[in-house]
Design a protein around this motif. Sequence first.
Motif, PDB file in Angstrom:
ATOM      1  N   LYS A  87       0.830  -1.203   0.000  1.00 60.96           N
ATOM      2  CA  LYS A  87       0.000   0.000   0.000  1.00 60.96           C
ATOM      3  C   LYS A  87       0.869   1.260   0.000  1.00 60.96           C
ATOM      4  CE  LYS A  87      -3.695  -2.033   2.825  1.00 60.96           C
ATOM      5  NZ  LYS A  87      -4.516  -2.433   1.690  1.00 60.96           N
ATOM      6  N   CYS A 115       3.679   2.184  -1.973  1.00 62.08           N
ATOM      7  CA  CYS A 115       4.337   2.768  -3.144  1.00 62.08           C
ATOM      8  C   CYS A 115       3.789   2.168  -4.436  1.00 62.08           C
ATOM      9  CB  CYS A 115       5.846   2.530  -3.038  1.00 62.08           C
ATOM     10  SG  CYS A 115       6.782   3.255  -4.375  1.00 62.08           S
ATOM     11  N   LEU A 116       3.423   3.058  -5.324  1.00 70.97           N
ATOM     12  CA  LEU A 116       2.990   2.656  -6.673  1.00 70.97           C
ATOM     13  C   LEU A 116       4.032   3.147  -7.666  1.00 70.97           C
ATOM     14  CD1 LEU A 116       0.943   1.767  -8.903  1.00 70.97           C
ATOM     15  CD2 LEU A 116      -0.087   4.055  -8.675  1.00 70.97           C
ATOM     16  N   TYR A 158       4.724   6.935  -6.676  1.00 71.68           N
ATOM     17  CA  TYR A 158       3.776   7.571  -5.747  1.00 71.68           C
ATOM     18  C   TYR A 158       3.990   7.012  -4.341  1.00 71.68           C
ATOM     19  CZ  TYR A 158       1.281   8.839 -10.036  1.00 71.68           C
ATOM     20  OH  TYR A 158       0.943   9.329 -11.279  1.00 71.68           O
TER      21      TYR A 158
END
Lengths: 257, 283
Positions: free
Chosen positions: A13, A15-16, A31
Amino acid sequence: MSDVNFRPDFTTKLCLEEPAATNPYIAERRYIAGYNLADLWRGRSYAEVLLLLFLGELPTPAQIRFGEILLIGLLNPGPRHVAVRAAMTAGVSKTAPEHLLPLGLLTGSGVQGGAKQVAEAHQFISSHLAEEPHAFAERCLGESSTTPGFGSEFGDIEPIWQQLAEDLAAALPDSPVMQWCSAFNQSLNRQGQGWLLPGIAAAGGLALGLGARETMGFYQVAIAPGVAAHGIEQSHKPIASNPFLRDDQYECTDLDV
Amino acid sequence: MTDRDKHIASATGDPAVEQLDRRRRHIRTAIGKWFGGRDTRVRGRWLLGDLLQEISVTQLKVLNITGRLIEPQLATWLEKTVFFTSYPDHRIWCNQLGALAGNGAASPVAAVAAGVLAADSRAYGSLAQYLTVKVLEELYRRYCAGESFAELVAGFPVRNGVPSISGFARPVKIADERLEPMRQFTRELGLADGPYLSFTESLAEHLRLHHQADMNAAAYACAVLMDQGFNATEVYRIRTMDVASGVLACYGDLYGSTAQAFLPQRCTDVHYDGVSPRALPPR
């Protein structure tokens, strides 16, 4: 192990990474908790983004101030702190310098004054928040029970940590965690006990809303600058600039030689 | 009171400080001492004068860790058990760190340190064996106090269909291929008789019959060491480095290979299940 249902990929949840159109292995954008990293480095402080990473949401102005005090307070726990001392000892003995920070953090990972005690203190505080702090402190003192994160060091309490805790409590005056810990500490003070470094880190993490493991990791990040800087500094010095005890300072009790 | 103690006592009136000052710049120990140019004491023996000719590296390791000079058979048994804890297989978690370190051209020491740390795990490795010994100690104590196997097992949560007991959470349909060879060489070395091992085998039989679960090789090995008088802390320390050779095998396999050669990941290979991208609000 082949029958165990392992997932094919990691999930997170935190880092994208958006791949580039031309190469699926290259990240076009990254992100943190939904915020573009480039926007963050352009418009936010390091402490703010660090808190975002651990909290999952942007911190409030009060949390940012609290986090900055905590990060500066823990930034360099001093050359006698176990993690820093380990890095200094290795640094001066010509250990490969890239190992100095990790070996310092490892040496300072224990349950007696180290990272594991931060997690223990977090658990201790969170599991007793419902108790009246002064009465609970009296009971702990009376029963000589363990109070992870609180106690004495070298037979005393260190004024620096008491001051840091006071400033932290002032930065988040409405925090039930800081209020409880301050009251608990006040009662302990009468018996020459009080805040220890792991206790402050634990209370800080708990007050910010972090879990025990997250608080432990946050603490390790927080003390890392002092560990690294002291270790690297020593690596430039000759090996004889570090004490190596003489034979008469080292007693081997299994025989008289 | 020695002259040194008298000096300390006169320096300050604070007993706590005096106590600390006795250890300041002074070490007092029974584990040993290096006498430069001469020899080294190890737990009451001379390293070069006595031990070098007489014992193996495993005996020396256990002597350093525990103060006990073990028999050669037990040292051989310990060495054989490492065959079961360190494989050259990149998929094992600690070995993945070795491979990643090799691929990144980190030092081999960094690879081993990282791998050994990774195996300090509740799921496998040295910490798991520490936990297994602790569980066996407690279960055996309760068994000797009169509790049945059913009562012993009842207190554990069930995960993946089997009771979650450290060392015994292996589904019976996935046999531990290490057990029979371990039983065999343990018998051959004369180390298969003891109350903990007997209890462990009986508990495993109960689990097979009633819970479709079995012990793994670590439980067996822990029971043997307990019968040899080692406690959980000692087993933890003895087992610390057991995964090192597998880690180094994987490290060496990747060292010198092209960058990102080890299991390269596309961005989408890490599945994101967090908050969708959002605009940064003004301060």
